[in-house]
Design a protein around this motif. Structure first.
Motif, short mmCIF file in Angstrom:
data_model
loop_
_atom_site.label_atom_id
_atom_site.label_comp_id
_atom_site.label_asym_id
_atom_site.label_seq_id
_atom_site.Cartn_x
_atom_site.Cartn_y
_atom_site.Cartn_z
N GLY A 177 0.84 -1.18 0.00
CA GLY A 177 0.00 0.00 0.00
C GLY A 177 0.88 1.24 0.00
N VAL A 178 0.61 2.16 -0.91
CA VAL A 178 1.46 3.36 -1.08
C VAL A 178 0.65 4.60 -0.74
CG1 VAL A 178 2.85 4.72 -2.67
CG2 VAL A 178 2.83 2.22 -2.86
N ALA A 179 1.10 5.35 0.27
CA ALA A 179 0.50 6.64 0.61
C ALA A 179 1.24 7.72 -0.17
CB ALA A 179 0.62 6.88 2.12
N GLU A 184 3.95 11.71 -6.35
CA GLU A 184 5.32 11.58 -6.85
C GLU A 184 5.80 10.13 -6.92
OE1 GLU A 184 7.84 15.32 -5.68
OE2 GLU A 184 6.79 14.61 -3.91
N LEU A 185 5.06 9.22 -6.31
CA LEU A 185 5.44 7.81 -6.36
C LEU A 185 4.67 7.04 -7.43
CD1 LEU A 185 5.67 7.01 -2.54
CD2 LEU A 185 7.56 6.94 -4.17
N GLY A 186 3.38 7.29 -7.51
CA GLY A 186 2.57 6.48 -8.41
C GLY A 186 1.57 7.25 -9.22
N PRO A 205 -3.73 13.25 2.42
CA PRO A 205 -2.68 13.45 3.44
C PRO A 205 -2.08 12.13 3.90
CG PRO A 205 -4.54 14.88 3.88
CD PRO A 205 -4.96 13.98 2.75
N LYS A 206 -0.77 12.13 4.08
CA LYS A 206 -0.05 10.88 4.36
C LYS A 206 -0.62 10.12 5.54
CE LYS A 206 4.07 12.85 4.49
NZ LYS A 206 4.07 14.11 3.75
N GLN A 220 0.53 -5.83 3.15
CA GLN A 220 1.58 -6.50 3.92
C GLN A 220 2.78 -5.58 4.11
OE1 GLN A 220 1.27 -9.57 0.91
NE2 GLN A 220 1.03 -11.12 2.50
N VAL A 221 2.89 -4.59 3.21
CA VAL A 221 3.93 -3.57 3.28
C VAL A 221 3.27 -2.22 3.05
CG1 VAL A 221 6.06 -2.69 2.22
CG2 VAL A 221 5.69 -5.17 2.40
N LEU A 222 3.66 -1.22 3.83
CA LEU A 222 3.19 0.16 3.63
C LEU A 222 4.39 1.03 3.27
CD1 LEU A 222 0.62 0.92 6.49
CD2 LEU A 222 0.18 1.01 4.03
N ALA A 223 4.22 1.88 2.25
CA ALA A 223 5.30 2.76 1.80
C ALA A 223 4.82 4.20 1.80
CB ALA A 223 5.77 2.36 0.40
N VAL A 224 5.69 5.09 2.26
CA VAL A 224 5.35 6.51 2.31
C VAL A 224 6.61 7.33 2.08
CG1 VAL A 224 5.63 6.61 4.84
CG2 VAL A 224 4.22 8.33 3.68
#
Length: 296
Positions: A177-179, A184-186, A205-206, A220-224
């Motif tokens: 999951g990408v916040a 700028e990431l996705g 908001p993040k 299973q993974v969170l990215a910020v």
């Protein structure tokens, strides 16, 4: 240079055509300043092409760049300036300086625009791969914080780490999951480059995005990208208590430098992140140094 096409006007594209294709692909930032010629940044160094030196930029030229980035409206861009920059199409970050117009201490707009910095995201598939043996144990990533001064590529490295995890390159495949508060990431086509098991929550908001992803998408993974506020820290604390692996970035030249700032000192004292990747520049090349918790 494809990332610039939708966010710069024709006059700027014509100026950039003075660069050979290899030099254009290596451009990391454009620097535009009223009264001075266009400059580009490559490998952390700023320079001006000889063909541009007799062409100082006007404020009108800078406003045309903003209008293109804002898809026809300067106000579309200026309304987003609470964080000092905006994100245009394709994840291009636009930083702005000039004479601000404020009310009760709050920035409302700009009376004059004197400088712009345009940073294009670079997709570098494989840049994270050599680091994975140091970041993972038994095929599983540990909570990892990427540190670097601005402009050295921490977002690019994070993007490729997300891709590796989503695809299962060098690690076990996991849902990510990408916040992506600023796109700028996705943003746009970038989302498809993050892998088939990746879900992106953009323009939120993040802190809120992290919790929404946690509760709604079972990652299973969170990215910020860029932990900057106490509410970001609170959300990361909650996620860490739910058995989710965390990938994040922060501005900082070293682990020791990070400890000098109260927000990050609290983060480090809690031991949420046990692996750190520090980016630096040596002889024009990026250096990636991995530090594990407890290492000197």
């Amino acid at each position: 240079m494809e990332g610039w096409d939708k966010v710069v006007p024709q006059f700027l594209r014509e100026m950039l055509s003075s660069l050979d294709p290899k030099a254009r692909d290596a451009v990391e930032e454009l620097r535009l300043r009223e009264g001075f010629p266009l400059a580009v940044v490559q490998a952390g160094e700023e320079w001006t092409h000889p063909a541009w030196r007799g062409r100082p930029l006007t404020e009108e030229a800078l406003r045309r760049v903003l209008e293109t980035a804002g898809r026809g409206s300067v106000h579309t861009v200026l309304d987003q300036l609470r964080s000092g920059y905006v994100t245009a199409a394709g994840g291009v970050r636009v930083g702005i300086c000039g004479e601000g117009a404020t009310r009760e201490g709050e920035l409302l707009s700009f009376r004059r625009i004197t400088s712009l910095a345009l940073r294009v995201p670079h997709d570098l598939p494989g840049v994270a791969r050599p680091l994975l043996p140091q970041l993972a144990e038994g095929g599983e990533l540990s909570n990892t914080l990427i540190l670097s001064p601005p402009g050295l590529g921490k977002t690019t490295l994070l993007r490729d780490l997300i891709r590796c995890v989503s695809l299962g390159e060098g690690v076990r495949p996991r849902r990510v999951g990408v916040a992506d508060e600023r796109g700028e990431l996705g943003a746009g086509a970038l989302r498809r480059q993050l892998g088939p098991r990746t879900d992106v929550l953009e323009n939120c908001p993040k802190a809120a995005a992290l919790l929404m992803l946690l509760r709604g998408m079972a990652p299973q993974v969170l990215a910020v990208d860029e932990i900057t506020a106490p509410e970001d820290l609170r959300a990361i604390q909650e996620a860490a208590g739910c058995g989710v692996t965390l990938l994040a970035t922060a501005h900082g030249g070293s682990w020791e430098e990070l400890r000098l700032r109260p927000l990050y000192r609290e983060l480090l004292d809690q031991g949420i992140f046990r692996t750190f990747v520090v980016l630096s520049l040596a002889q024009g090349k990026r250096v990636y140094t991995v530090r594990k918790e407890g290492m000197p």
